[in-house]
Design an enzyme around this catalytic site. Structure first.
Site, short mmCIF file in Angstrom:
data_model
loop_
_atom_site.label_atom_id
_atom_site.label_comp_id
_atom_site.label_asym_id
_atom_site.label_seq_id
_atom_site.Cartn_x
_atom_site.Cartn_y
_atom_site.Cartn_z
CB SER A 27 -0.96 -0.01 1.19
OG SER A 27 -1.96 -0.99 1.00
CB THR A 71 -4.52 -5.09 6.03
OG1 THR A 71 -4.62 -6.41 5.52
CG2 THR A 71 -3.32 -4.97 6.95
CE LYS A 75 -9.41 -5.55 5.30
NZ LYS A 75 -9.54 -6.43 4.11
CB ALA A 136 -15.90 -17.91 7.24
N GLY A 137 -13.96 -14.87 6.79
CA GLY A 137 -13.63 -13.64 7.51
C GLY A 137 -14.14 -12.39 6.80
NE ARG A 160 -7.79 -22.64 7.47
CZ ARG A 160 -6.90 -23.36 6.78
NH1 ARG A 160 -6.90 -24.67 6.88
NH2 ARG A 160 -6.01 -22.76 6.00
CD GLU A 163 -17.59 -24.28 13.69
OE1 GLU A 163 -16.55 -24.50 14.33
OE2 GLU A 163 -17.95 -24.98 12.71
N GLY A 243 -4.00 -11.41 -6.21
CA GLY A 243 -4.83 -10.34 -5.69
C GLY A 243 -4.31 -8.94 -5.94
#
Length: 284
Positions: A27, A71, A75, A136-137, A160, A163, A243
């Site tokens: 960045s 980052t 967040k 899932a973040g 992973r 839930e 990315g």
């Protein structure tokens, strides 16, 4: 050549990227190129800040500070700290852009969503009907919103710990987007595109990774250093994209916010600015 501390001392405004880890971040190169091209004597640095230390660190900044890029793992912390949140931040519960002064003081944005939409479109993989999101973040939440905005018809979230994907289920419901949450090793149905949001370019065990690659279509891995990532190395029969495109385009949107306070207001000569930013991290 001035040292980083000397350059900061002479700048009219200070900005930085915060996170933990942070040494790998490109960045500073992106933002530095933008502000030089814009003729602004702003200084953009980096600082290692963990989640527990975020609030004290941001509240301790003096009046020369104008903005922050964030980052992981900050967040969600920024979202909680904010006075005002843009629509994408509200949808995802995460913010990566903070303004610290002026009329927008305390406002936050999530530019990851727009950055991902632009990167996927630029790479020619935005027409996917089905998408698998790995993780899932906070970045997975942004990928889910981006998929919706690109018109994806079906999303599969592989995590992973399934839930942990409760927030993603709620986002998908808000967006009226069909979404299934599965463990990594349960991936069976083929998809058009995989968006990997795993920290540091990590990957599941080799057998599971091979299954994900065999059914995953094209790969867009938000990781970019080192490249190829562990996942990209397994993607033999379909394109695997790093990315850097997302990094570039989310930063362009951040620069817009820092310059004008408006996400949707293009920069002066924006094509030129984007070319300079691209050159700073991609060399072309």
């Amino acid at each position: 050549m001035l040292s980083d501390e000397e350059a900061a001392s002479r700048a009219s405004r200070l900005l930085a990227v915060w996170g933990d880890p942070i040494d790998h971040s490109r960045s500073p190169a992106l933002h530095g190129a933008a502000y030089r091209a814009l003729g602004l004597d702003w200084h953009y640095g980096r600082r290692r800040v963990d989640a527990a230390g975020f609030r004290a660190a941001v509240d301790g900044l003096d009046g020369r500070w104008h903005g922050l890029s964030l980052t992981m793992p900050l967040k969600e912390e920024a979202f909680a700290w904010a006075r005002h949140r843009d629509r994408h931040a509200v949808l995802t519960g995460a913010a990566n852009t903070v303004v610290l002064d002026g009329p927008r003081r305390g406002h936050v944005w999530n530019t990851d969503v727009g950055g991902l939409v632009r990167a996927l479109t630029e790479a020619g993989v935005s027409g996917a009907g089905s998408v698998r999101i790995l993780g899932a973040g906070a970045t997975a939440a942004s990928a889910l919103v981006a998929a919706s905005e690109l018109g994806v018809e079906r999303v599969e979230v592989a995590a992973r710990r399934p839930e942990a994907a409760g927030p993603l289920r709620r986002i998908a419901a808000q967006l009226d987007l069909p979404a299934e949450v599965i463990p990594f090793d349960a991936a069976e149905h083929a998809v058009d595109l995989t968006i990997a949001t795993l920290p540091g370019g990590a990957a599941p065990d080799p057998r599971t990774t091979a299954r994900l690659a065999a059914t995953g279509g094209a790969l867009f891995d938000v990781a970019y250093a080192p490249w190829p990532s562990a996942l990209a190395s397994a993607w033999d029969d379909a394109p695997a994209l790093p990315g850097l495109g997302m990094l570039l385009h989310q930063a362009v949107l951040q620069v817009r916010v820092f310059v004008s306070g408006e996400l949707d207001e293009p920069l002066p000569n924006e094509d030129v600015i984007v070319a300079e930013m691209r050159r700073a991290v991609m060399g072309d």
